[in-house]
Design a protein around this motif. Structure first.
Motif, PDB file in Angstrom:
ATOM      1  N   SER A 157       0.637   8.796   5.783  1.00 43.92           N
ATOM      2  CA  SER A 157      -0.702   9.384   6.233  1.00 43.92           C
ATOM      3  C   SER A 157      -1.816   9.552   5.302  1.00 43.92           C
ATOM      4  O   SER A 157      -2.963   9.330   5.590  1.00 43.92           O
ATOM      5  CB  SER A 157      -0.403  10.822   6.699  1.00 43.92           C
ATOM      6  OG  SER A 157      -0.107  11.730   5.858  1.00 43.92           O
ATOM      7  N   HIS A 158      -1.276   9.527   4.087  1.00 42.57           N
ATOM      8  CA  HIS A 158      -2.430   9.467   3.027  1.00 42.57           C
ATOM      9  C   HIS A 158      -3.001   8.000   2.982  1.00 42.57           C
ATOM     10  O   HIS A 158      -4.156   7.726   2.694  1.00 42.57           O
ATOM     11  CB  HIS A 158      -1.766   9.879   1.479  1.00 42.57           C
ATOM     12  CG  HIS A 158      -2.971   9.955   0.503  1.00 42.57           C
ATOM     13  ND1 HIS A 158      -3.921  10.750   0.430  1.00 42.57           N
ATOM     14  CD2 HIS A 158      -3.053   8.947  -0.509  1.00 42.57           C
ATOM     15  CE1 HIS A 158      -4.509  10.497  -0.555  1.00 42.57           C
ATOM     16  NE2 HIS A 158      -4.218   9.308  -1.172  1.00 42.57           N
ATOM     17  N   GLN A 159      -2.145   7.218   3.024  1.00 42.56           N
ATOM     18  CA  GLN A 159      -2.370   5.768   2.928  1.00 42.56           C
ATOM     19  C   GLN A 159      -3.666   5.320   4.106  1.00 42.56           C
ATOM     20  O   GLN A 159      -4.536   4.793   3.988  1.00 42.56           O
ATOM     21  CB  GLN A 159      -1.347   4.771   3.271  1.00 42.56           C
ATOM     22  CG  GLN A 159      -1.749   3.304   3.126  1.00 42.56           C
ATOM     23  CD  GLN A 159      -0.681   2.275   3.112  1.00 42.56           C
ATOM     24  OE1 GLN A 159       0.631   2.841   3.533  1.00 42.56           O
ATOM     25  NE2 GLN A 159      -0.908   1.273   2.989  1.00 42.56           N
ATOM     26  N   ILE A 160      -3.254   5.870   5.535  1.00 39.72           N
ATOM     27  CA  ILE A 160      -4.037   5.669   6.750  1.00 39.72           C
ATOM     28  C   ILE A 160      -5.184   6.428   6.401  1.00 39.72           C
ATOM     29  O   ILE A 160      -6.366   5.834   6.891  1.00 39.72           O
ATOM     30  CB  ILE A 160      -3.290   6.155   7.880  1.00 39.72           C
ATOM     31  CG1 ILE A 160      -1.986   5.151   8.218  1.00 39.72           C
ATOM     32  CG2 ILE A 160      -4.131   6.188   9.131  1.00 39.72           C
ATOM     33  CD1 ILE A 160      -0.973   5.641   9.277  1.00 39.72           C
ATOM     34  N   GLU A 161      -5.077   7.536   6.024  1.00 36.29           N
ATOM     35  CA  GLU A 161      -6.501   8.495   5.669  1.00 36.29           C
ATOM     36  C   GLU A 161      -7.404   7.649   4.968  1.00 36.29           C
ATOM     37  O   GLU A 161      -8.564   7.551   5.197  1.00 36.29           O
ATOM     38  CB  GLU A 161      -6.131   9.862   5.283  1.00 36.29           C
ATOM     39  CG  GLU A 161      -7.530  10.447   5.175  1.00 36.29           C
ATOM     40  CD  GLU A 161      -7.122  12.146   4.880  1.00 36.29           C
ATOM     41  OE1 GLU A 161      -7.899  12.698   4.098  1.00 36.29           O
ATOM     42  OE2 GLU A 161      -6.062  12.710   5.350  1.00 36.29           O
ATOM     43  N   HIS A 162      -6.729   7.081   3.648  1.00 38.03           N
ATOM     44  CA  HIS A 162      -7.872   6.156   2.940  1.00 38.03           C
ATOM     45  C   HIS A 162      -8.299   4.825   3.692  1.00 38.03           C
ATOM     46  O   HIS A 162      -9.437   4.735   3.185  1.00 38.03           O
ATOM     47  CB  HIS A 162      -6.779   5.612   1.536  1.00 38.03           C
ATOM     48  CG  HIS A 162      -7.767   4.900   0.718  1.00 38.03           C
ATOM     49  ND1 HIS A 162      -8.729   5.363  -0.085  1.00 38.03           N
ATOM     50  CD2 HIS A 162      -7.433   3.582   0.591  1.00 38.03           C
ATOM     51  CE1 HIS A 162      -8.997   4.442  -0.918  1.00 38.03           C
ATOM     52  NE2 HIS A 162      -8.294   3.322  -0.526  1.00 38.03           N
ATOM     53  N   LEU A 193      -5.341  12.700  12.027  1.00 38.13           N
ATOM     54  CA  LEU A 193      -4.487  11.594  12.394  1.00 38.13           C
ATOM     55  C   LEU A 193      -3.495  12.051  13.490  1.00 38.13           C
ATOM     56  O   LEU A 193      -2.952  13.299  13.319  1.00 38.13           O
ATOM     57  CB  LEU A 193      -3.429  11.173  11.213  1.00 38.13           C
ATOM     58  CG  LEU A 193      -4.322  10.823   9.887  1.00 38.13           C
ATOM     59  CD1 LEU A 193      -3.208  10.618   8.768  1.00 38.13           C
ATOM     60  CD2 LEU A 193      -5.186   9.744  10.355  1.00 38.13           C
ATOM     61  N   ALA A 194      -3.561  11.528  14.570  1.00 32.02           N
ATOM     62  CA  ALA A 194      -2.884  11.868  15.766  1.00 32.02           C
ATOM     63  C   ALA A 194      -2.015  10.695  16.373  1.00 32.02           C
ATOM     64  O   ALA A 194      -2.633   9.936  16.991  1.00 32.02           O
ATOM     65  CB  ALA A 194      -3.791  12.522  16.704  1.00 32.02           C
ATOM     66  N   GLY A 195      -0.707  10.589  16.321  1.00 32.27           N
ATOM     67  CA  GLY A 195       0.123   9.492  16.657  1.00 32.27           C
ATOM     68  C   GLY A 195      -0.568   8.171  16.057  1.00 32.27           C
ATOM     69  O   GLY A 195      -0.843   8.120  14.978  1.00 32.27           O
ATOM     70  N   ASP A 196      -1.066   7.364  16.923  1.00 36.60           N
ATOM     71  CA  ASP A 196      -1.558   5.947  16.418  1.00 36.60           C
ATOM     72  C   ASP A 196      -2.919   5.973  16.434  1.00 36.60           C
ATOM     73  O   ASP A 196      -3.355   4.796  16.498  1.00 36.60           O
ATOM     74  CB  ASP A 196      -0.893   4.751  17.204  1.00 36.60           C
ATOM     75  CG  ASP A 196      -1.220   4.856  18.717  1.00 36.60           C
ATOM     76  OD1 ASP A 196      -1.743   5.926  19.122  1.00 36.60           O
ATOM     77  OD2 ASP A 196      -0.881   4.026  19.581  1.00 36.60           O
TER      78      ASP A 196
END
Length: 125
Positions: free
Chosen positions: A2-7, A74-77
């Motif tokens: 999730s940290h990677q996606i947030e970045h 972040l919520a699902g995809d």
């Protein structure tokens, strides 16, 4: 993960801000989903082609665009972003200045890039 996606979303938001500021139609084309549903601060529904047309024609000119108060969920995809934007510029020669709050829904495209599929803007009083 999730940290990677947030970045990745933070980077996509900055790429979007710069593309809007410089009317970079190529970058905007990559960042906006063909299925885009965007409701602007006047309540008008705008699709991808209409959004790009404002930049292509020069009708939308931004002089400054600065972000603050960015929140990412972040919520699902999907990733949902709420961000306050101070902007100055013009649309069809009419000054457009003020503080707006944008909500954007980012989704990964088939090639793995993040694109905006939905959004909304409102004026902050």
């Amino acid at each position: 993960m999730s940290h990677q996606i947030e970045h990745q979303i933070v980077e996509a938001e900055e790429k979007l801000r710069l593309a809007m500021l410089h009317s970079d139609v190529k970058a905007l084309d990559e960042l906006l989903s063909p299925k885009l549903l965007f409701t602007n601060h006047l309540g008008h529904l705008v699709g991808k082609e209409e959004d790009l047309a404002g930049h292509k024609s020069g009708a939308l000119k931004l002089n400054s665009l600065s972000a603050s108060e960015q929140h990412i969920l972040l919520a699902g995809d999907v990733a949902i972003v709420s961000v306050k934007m101070q902007l100055s510029g013009s649309y069809n020669g009419t000054p457009t200045n003020g503080v707006f709050r944008f909500t954007r829904v980012w989704s990964q495209s088939q090639d793995g890039t993040w694109q905006i599929i939905a959004g909304h803007s409102g004026i902050v009083s």
